[in-house]
Scaffold this motif. Structure first.
Motif, mmCIF file in Angstrom:
data_model
loop_
_atom_site.group_PDB
_atom_site.id
_atom_site.type_symbol
_atom_site.label_atom_id
_atom_site.label_comp_id
_atom_site.label_asym_id
_atom_site.label_seq_id
_atom_site.Cartn_x
_atom_site.Cartn_y
_atom_site.Cartn_z
ATOM 1 N N ASN A 49 -33.087 36.510 47.954
ATOM 2 C CA ASN A 49 -33.037 36.089 49.357
ATOM 3 C C ASN A 49 -34.092 36.798 50.203
ATOM 4 O O ASN A 49 -34.548 37.875 49.850
ATOM 5 C CB ASN A 49 -31.678 36.448 49.991
ATOM 6 N N ASN A 50 -34.386 36.176 51.338
ATOM 7 C CA ASN A 50 -35.057 36.883 52.427
ATOM 8 C C ASN A 50 -34.079 36.991 53.581
ATOM 9 O O ASN A 50 -33.618 35.960 54.113
ATOM 10 C CB ASN A 50 -36.301 36.118 52.904
ATOM 11 N N TYR A 51 -33.731 38.221 53.923
ATOM 12 C CA TYR A 51 -32.917 38.484 55.113
ATOM 13 C C TYR A 51 -33.255 39.919 55.518
ATOM 14 O O TYR A 51 -32.580 40.868 55.129
ATOM 15 C CB TYR A 51 -31.425 38.304 54.806
ATOM 16 N N ARG A 109 -38.532 25.767 50.604
ATOM 17 C CA ARG A 109 -39.849 26.312 50.224
ATOM 18 C C ARG A 109 -40.155 27.483 51.141
ATOM 19 O O ARG A 109 -40.331 27.318 52.353
ATOM 20 C CB ARG A 109 -40.894 25.206 50.346
ATOM 21 N N CYS A 110 -40.219 28.675 50.572
ATOM 22 C CA CYS A 110 -40.581 29.861 51.354
ATOM 23 C C CYS A 110 -42.089 29.911 51.512
ATOM 24 O O CYS A 110 -42.837 29.505 50.614
ATOM 25 C CB CYS A 110 -40.070 31.121 50.665
ATOM 26 N N VAL A 111 -42.525 30.449 52.651
ATOM 27 C CA VAL A 111 -43.965 30.608 52.920
ATOM 28 C C VAL A 111 -44.621 31.527 51.881
ATOM 29 O O VAL A 111 -45.831 31.483 51.683
ATOM 30 C CB VAL A 111 -44.162 31.111 54.379
ATOM 31 N N GLU A 112 -43.800 32.333 51.186
ATOM 32 C CA GLU A 112 -44.323 33.211 50.128
ATOM 33 C C GLU A 112 -44.607 32.469 48.828
ATOM 34 O O GLU A 112 -44.992 33.087 47.838
ATOM 35 C CB GLU A 112 -43.316 34.333 49.827
ATOM 36 N N TYR A 134 -41.406 25.744 56.300
ATOM 37 C CA TYR A 134 -41.238 26.976 55.537
ATOM 38 C C TYR A 134 -39.917 27.634 55.931
ATOM 39 O O TYR A 134 -39.452 27.536 57.083
ATOM 40 C CB TYR A 134 -42.421 27.918 55.772
ATOM 41 N N GLY A 135 -39.332 28.311 54.928
ATOM 42 C CA GLY A 135 -37.982 28.849 55.083
ATOM 43 C C GLY A 135 -37.778 29.739 56.290
ATOM 44 O O GLY A 135 -36.665 29.811 56.816
ATOM 45 N N PHE A 136 -38.834 30.399 56.764
ATOM 46 C CA PHE A 136 -38.623 31.348 57.865
ATOM 47 C C PHE A 136 -38.218 30.675 59.167
ATOM 48 O O PHE A 136 -37.718 31.333 60.074
ATOM 49 C CB PHE A 136 -39.845 32.266 58.059
ATOM 50 N N LYS A 137 -38.404 29.339 59.246
ATOM 51 C CA LYS A 137 -37.944 28.641 60.459
ATOM 52 C C LYS A 137 -36.418 28.578 60.519
ATOM 53 O O LYS A 137 -35.855 28.347 61.589
ATOM 54 C CB LYS A 137 -38.504 27.216 60.504
HETATM 55 MO MO LIG Z 1 -39.567 32.783 53.650
#
Ligand SMILES: [Mo]
Ligand SMILES: Nc1nc2c(c(=O)[nH]1)N[C@H]1C(S)=C(S)[C@@H](COP(=O)(O)O)O[C@H]1N2
Length: 239
Positions: free
Chosen positions: A2-4, A59-62, A155-158
């Protein structure tokens, strides 16, 4: 995986610390350009809108990706209830600020709280989703319990996790990643294999669990549904 960042910057720490998020009671405040500000209890939202399953690419920006079966409701349903005024051109999503529950908010890796935003036509698009669960169960802390935003063509960060406030605003808002690194993370953040991140290519991605990289699809494969939102816009400039 995860990203958190409020729970740690590694991929595994969020799952270890996610239990700290207290998911009841949970209140969503809706403010800004709407008829009357609202204070909504999470269980009221579930009663109003019910829960449906949506299987979306993520889709993550990474440059990693997954396919996730979410449970939730379209954000458009909630926005219709909010009755935004004609001045509401954008909506922001502010996420939980509480270092007791989110220990990495003691660090300064990002300015807290995490804030994201959408144009109002993006927010009311039928694909834009409020998720309260995944794989048939309530969201675990690491995925943004008890409710988070999912915008599958971006991208997932949104997709802000553990959202506590929505605000309707007239002008394009400042958002966390855009503020932190404006050359790397645009406000729009539509998945685009033709616009590379300054430090890596966005042409392909690693689907978690697979050996061979996949080609990244324009708008993450949701081009037919969403490309019309950006007609006439230079997507290299508004990345
Ligand atoms: Mo991300
Ligand atoms: N509050 C908050 N929301 C967040 C993040 C974060 O660090 N904090 N990370 C984002 C990023 S970069 C991604 S890729 C997705 C990951 O969602 P998932 O862990 O549920 O797959 O959450 C997004 N939402």
């Amino acid at each position: 995986y995860n990203n958190y960042y409020e729970l740690g910057t590694s991929k595994s720490e969020p799952a270890r610390l996610g239990f700290r998020i207290k998911t009841r009671p949970w209140t969503l405040h809706v403010t800004g350009e709407l008829e009357t500000p609202l204070t909504l209890d999470i269980d009221t939202l579930i009663r109003w809108f019910g829960l449906e399953e949506r299987v979306y690419r993520m889709r993550c920006v990474e440059a990693w990706s997954m396919v996730i079966p979410w449970l939730g409701f379209p954000l458009a349903d909630l926005i219709a209830r909010c009755k935004p005024t004609s001045r509401a051109k954008y909506v922001t999503f502010t996420t939980l600020l509480d270092p007791e529950q989110l220990p990495n908010q003691e660090s300064r890796v990002l300015p807290w709280p995490y804030v994201e935003g959408l144009r109002i036509d993006e927010a009311t698009h039928p694909l834009t989703f409020i998720a309260l669960g995944l794989y048939g169960s309530p969201l675990p802390g690491q995925n943004g319990a008890p409710l988070r935003l999912v915008v599958p063509w971006k991208y997932g960060f949104k997709g802000g996790k553990s959202v506590v406030q929505m605000r309707f605003v007239e002008n394009e808002p400042e958002t966390t990643w855009n503020r932190a690194a404006p050359d790397e993370y645009g406000f729009y953040a539509n998945v685009n294999p033709l616009v590379d991140h300054p430090r890596w290519s966005q042409a392909s991605e690693r689907r978690i669990g697979e050996l061979v990289r996949r080609k990244t699809l324009p708008f993450n494969g949701y081009q037919d549904e969403v490309a019309s939102l950006y007609q006439g816009m230079d997507l290299k400039r508004y990345f």
